[in-house]
Motif scaffolding. Structure first.
Motif, PDB file in Angstrom:
ATOM      1  N   ILE A 178       0.840  -1.199   0.000  1.00 56.36           N
ATOM      2  CA  ILE A 178       0.000   0.000   0.000  1.00 56.36           C
ATOM      3  C   ILE A 178       0.879   1.256   0.000  1.00 56.36           C
ATOM      4  O   ILE A 178       0.639   2.209  -0.756  1.00 56.36           O
ATOM      5  CB  ILE A 178      -0.942  -0.002   1.224  1.00 56.36           C
ATOM      6  CG1 ILE A 178      -1.942  -1.156   1.120  1.00 56.36           C
ATOM      7  CG2 ILE A 178      -1.664   1.336   1.348  1.00 56.36           C
ATOM      8  CD1 ILE A 178      -2.824  -1.318   2.342  1.00 56.36           C
ATOM      9  N   LYS A 179       1.924   1.238   0.825  1.00 59.11           N
ATOM     10  CA  LYS A 179       2.832   2.389   0.871  1.00 59.11           C
ATOM     11  C   LYS A 179       3.567   2.570  -0.459  1.00 59.11           C
ATOM     12  O   LYS A 179       3.774   3.698  -0.914  1.00 59.11           O
ATOM     13  CB  LYS A 179       3.848   2.210   2.010  1.00 59.11           C
ATOM     14  CG  LYS A 179       3.235   2.284   3.407  1.00 59.11           C
ATOM     15  CD  LYS A 179       4.300   2.081   4.480  1.00 59.11           C
ATOM     16  CE  LYS A 179       3.694   2.132   5.872  1.00 59.11           C
ATOM     17  NZ  LYS A 179       4.718   1.904   6.935  1.00 59.11           N
ATOM     18  N   THR A 181       2.517   1.743  -3.503  1.00 56.80           N
ATOM     19  CA  THR A 181       1.629   2.307  -4.520  1.00 56.80           C
ATOM     20  C   THR A 181       1.401   3.795  -4.275  1.00 56.80           C
ATOM     21  O   THR A 181       1.345   4.577  -5.230  1.00 56.80           O
ATOM     22  CB  THR A 181       0.280   1.574  -4.535  1.00 56.80           C
ATOM     23  OG1 THR A 181      -0.302   1.585  -3.227  1.00 56.80           O
ATOM     24  CG2 THR A 181       0.440   0.149  -4.977  1.00 56.80           C
ATOM     25  N   ASP A 182       1.288   4.187  -3.019  1.00 55.05           N
ATOM     26  CA  ASP A 182       1.147   5.616  -2.714  1.00 55.05           C
ATOM     27  C   ASP A 182       2.366   6.395  -3.198  1.00 55.05           C
ATOM     28  O   ASP A 182       2.241   7.497  -3.760  1.00 55.05           O
ATOM     29  CB  ASP A 182       0.964   5.828  -1.206  1.00 55.05           C
ATOM     30  CG  ASP A 182      -0.390   5.331  -0.711  1.00 55.05           C
ATOM     31  OD1 ASP A 182      -1.294   5.185  -1.549  1.00 55.05           O
ATOM     32  OD2 ASP A 182      -0.533   5.095   0.504  1.00 55.05           O
ATOM     33  N   GLU A 183       3.560   5.836  -2.989  1.00 47.85           N
ATOM     34  CA  GLU A 183       4.780   6.496  -3.445  1.00 47.85           C
ATOM     35  C   GLU A 183       4.824   6.589  -4.965  1.00 47.85           C
ATOM     36  O   GLU A 183       5.191   7.630  -5.521  1.00 47.85           O
ATOM     37  CB  GLU A 183       6.008   5.719  -2.948  1.00 47.85           C
ATOM     38  CG  GLU A 183       6.230   5.782  -1.442  1.00 47.85           C
ATOM     39  CD  GLU A 183       7.378   4.881  -0.994  1.00 47.85           C
ATOM     40  OE1 GLU A 183       8.066   4.327  -1.878  1.00 47.85           O
ATOM     41  OE2 GLU A 183       7.576   4.727   0.224  1.00 47.85           O
ATOM     42  N   ILE A 185       2.290   6.576  -7.108  1.00 53.87           N
ATOM     43  CA  ILE A 185       1.293   7.550  -7.573  1.00 53.87           C
ATOM     44  C   ILE A 185       1.807   8.968  -7.371  1.00 53.87           C
ATOM     45  O   ILE A 185       1.724   9.818  -8.261  1.00 53.87           O
ATOM     46  CB  ILE A 185      -0.043   7.338  -6.833  1.00 53.87           C
ATOM     47  CG1 ILE A 185      -0.661   5.993  -7.241  1.00 53.87           C
ATOM     48  CG2 ILE A 185      -1.006   8.472  -7.129  1.00 53.87           C
ATOM     49  CD1 ILE A 185      -1.845   5.591  -6.400  1.00 53.87           C
ATOM     50  N   LYS A 186       2.369   9.228  -6.193  1.00 51.16           N
ATOM     51  CA  LYS A 186       2.872  10.563  -5.868  1.00 51.16           C
ATOM     52  C   LYS A 186       4.015  10.972  -6.790  1.00 51.16           C
ATOM     53  O   LYS A 186       4.125  12.138  -7.188  1.00 51.16           O
ATOM     54  CB  LYS A 186       3.334  10.588  -4.406  1.00 51.16           C
ATOM     55  CG  LYS A 186       3.832  11.951  -3.940  1.00 51.16           C
ATOM     56  CD  LYS A 186       4.238  11.890  -2.471  1.00 51.16           C
ATOM     57  CE  LYS A 186       4.767  13.248  -1.989  1.00 51.16           C
ATOM     58  NZ  LYS A 186       5.175  13.189  -0.564  1.00 51.16           N
ATOM     59  N   VAL A 204      -5.165  -0.924  -3.141  1.00 51.96           N
ATOM     60  CA  VAL A 204      -3.884  -0.514  -3.717  1.00 51.96           C
ATOM     61  C   VAL A 204      -4.033   0.081  -5.117  1.00 51.96           C
ATOM     62  O   VAL A 204      -3.039   0.324  -5.791  1.00 51.96           O
ATOM     63  CB  VAL A 204      -2.905  -1.712  -3.777  1.00 51.96           C
ATOM     64  CG1 VAL A 204      -2.511  -2.145  -2.383  1.00 51.96           C
ATOM     65  CG2 VAL A 204      -3.497  -2.874  -4.568  1.00 51.96           C
ATOM     66  N   ASN A 206      -6.000   2.970  -7.925  1.00 51.90           N
ATOM     67  CA  ASN A 206      -6.831   4.164  -8.112  1.00 51.90           C
ATOM     68  C   ASN A 206      -7.593   4.113  -9.430  1.00 51.90           C
ATOM     69  O   ASN A 206      -8.262   5.070  -9.812  1.00 51.90           O
ATOM     70  CB  ASN A 206      -6.002   5.446  -8.025  1.00 51.90           C
ATOM     71  CG  ASN A 206      -4.922   5.518  -9.097  1.00 51.90           C
ATOM     72  OD1 ASN A 206      -4.795   4.636  -9.944  1.00 51.90           O
ATOM     73  ND2 ASN A 206      -4.129   6.580  -9.056  1.00 51.90           N
TER      74      ASN A 206
END
Length: 510
Positions: A178-179, A181-183, A185-186, A204, A206
């Motif tokens: 999860i972390k 995928t956030d990285e 995307i960012k 996970v 968007n």
């Protein structure tokens, strides 16, 4: 989500679901049941965490292998703009080397030069220090998933593709996923996850692409796709009788088996419902026909000196011909008719195609004078000054729908979610639902009954957008500092285009 397309499938079809490869001596060897993927178009953007879902035997795993370049499609093409790391849980049983050797080989493929201690760091992070001498095939799925995830994370590749990896991770590593995928995307990088575990995919991703029977059934945000997929799966898993299972989703099953080329044999079967002759018969007569045609051509060459080479003459003719060629350069973009209706000139010896104002066509190539466009799987050409060029990979401003809504007719802005829920559906299904006032059978643009809104259909005759009047045009121009007569902004899953000359909004969702 970024505005640049980083990976895409263009009209991809893959045959031989039940065979390893096509044999050269089977000229008409394509059977309907052998189509694994049928006419897939998929655009993956920077900053996108794409979840690919589907029922069993939907061929979603094959999509991952084609995206990665591991296999090539039989029709269409794959375009990739940057480095990629592909991890497939199903490869575990195919590996006969040790964990240490496997990691050492993997780091050589990273887009950067790894340090000497990188292998040790990877094994430690994956909790596999004590398994370095074990064979990969001896690892459990959970252990192999941890290793693949660690390699992908450490590679820092711009694109990561996971096939059934996320669902096999333990809770600790799933939190790390999860972390990650956030990285990604960012940072404007891209992750693609092909999974059966829908609950994990929803945490996970968007964006979701739902594949069904080898076809892209629906793509969109989680709210747009997941409820429909879950309802579909509830219906499918509730079936008990074999007859019910066979008849379930029969339209999609049939459309998978519709060959895009539509050879004579398949045209005949589809149009007249004749019984198809045995495969061995038409293969035999095809080979006999090819043999006799070869004999005739050989006789012509022998007795008429047609095959005699004249090198100087050929070189001169080739030079002259090349001077007059104006070849098309391959590309993928789109065109919009902003003025009155235009005619597309056929490149396949068929009739010209009339396109109304705000008609939307797919551009597949260009030369110095014309665009080559495709409509209903037929190629046409049109002068460049006849249509407005639109490349979704361009860098456009990004604004929320809420900020644009005050400048749209309320009939659309207040109910845009309802209208947009019909996007990507076939022409006949949409027109039955939204009930056009006139011109129901119009190919490209159809007005909706008692609404100042029209529907726009793409080259595959599916709903791709709407037109709606602009409200307070001068305020719109001041608000967003618009200088020209045409303005494009990205919003949500699509693009809003302001045709200020004709006072119309266009919403296009690819």
């Amino acid at each position: 989500m970024g505005s640049s397309i980083i990976l895409k499938l263009l009209n991809v079809t893959h045959y031989y679901r039940n065979k390893k490869s096509k044999k050269w001596y089977l000229p008409f060897g394509y059977n309907a049941e052998d189509i694994e993927l049928n006419n897939i178009n998929l655009h993956i953007y920077q900053g996108e965490a794409l979840g690919i879902i589907g029922e069993p035997e939907s061929s979603k795993e094959r999509v991952g292998r084609i995206l990665s370049g591991e296999i090539k499609p039989d029709k269409g093409k794959v375009v990739r703009k940057t480095d990629l790391f592909y991890a497939d849980i199903q490869d575990r049983q195919l590996q006969d080397n040790t964990v240490q050797d496997y990691v050492e080989n993997a780091v050589l493929l990273f887009p950067y030069k790894a340090s000497e201690h990188k292998v040790e760091q990877i094994l430690k992070y994956a909790h596999l220090e004590d398994k370095k001498t074990s064979l990969i095939s001896q690892l459990s799925k959970v252990e192999y998933a941890r290793l693949l995830f660690t390699l992908a994370r450490t590679s820092t590749s711009s694109i990561l593709i996971f096939n059934q990896v996320i669902s096999e991770l333990d809770e600790t590593f799933f939190e790390r996923a999860i972390k990650l995928t956030d990285e990604y995307i960012k940072n404007g990088s891209t992750i693609v996850m092909i999974e059966d575990n829908v609950e994990r995919v929803s945490q996970v991703s968007n964006y979701i692409a739902w594949f069904s029977h080898g076809q892209l059934r629906k793509e969109g945000s989680l709210k747009q796709v997941l409820p429909l997929f879950k309802e579909h799966e509830n219906d499918r898993t509730s079936l008990e009788k074999d007859e019910e299972k066979e008849n379930f989703d029969v339209d999609w099953k049939k459309s998978r088996a519709r060959i895009p080329e539509l050879t004579y044999n398949f045209k005949r079967v589809e149009r007249y419902n004749h019984v198809r002759p045995p495969v061995s018969i038409y293969r035999f007569w095809s080979l006999i026909g090819i043999f006799f045609i070869g004999l005739v051509l050989m006789a012509l060459l022998m007795f008429n000196d047609i095959g005699k080479l004249n090198i100087n003459q050929n070189i001169d003719q080739s030079t002259i011909q090349n001077q007059h060629k104006n070849p098309y350069e391959e590309k993928l973009a789109y065109g919009i008719v902003l003025s009155d209706a235009i005619k597309l000139e056929s490149m396949d010896n068929s009739k010209p195609q009339k396109v109304d104002q705000y008609g939307f066509v797919t551009i597949t190539g260009e030369n110095t004078k014309n665009y080559r466009v495709i409509v209903d799987n037929k190629n046409y050409k049109v002068a460049k000054n006849k249509i407005r060029y639109f490349d979704p990979a361009g860098l456009f401003e990004s604004h929320s729908f809420k900020s644009l809504a005050p400048y749209m007719h309320k009939n659309y802005s207040n109910y845009n979610e309802f209208f947009n829920s019909h996007l990507h559906k076939k022409h006949n299904k949409v027109t039955d639902s939204l009930v056009p006032e006139t011109g129901k059978d119009s190919r490209f643009v159809v007005p909706i009954v008692q609404q100042p809104i029209s529907m726009i259909f793409n080259d595959q005759n599916k709903l791709t957008g709407f037109t709606v009047p602009i409200k307070d045009k001068d305020k719109l121009k001041d608000k967003f500092d618009i200088e020209g007569d045409f303005w494009i902004t990205k919003a949500g899953d699509g693009y809003y285009m302001a045709d200020l000359k004709n006072n119309k909004w266009l919403y296009i969702e690819l």
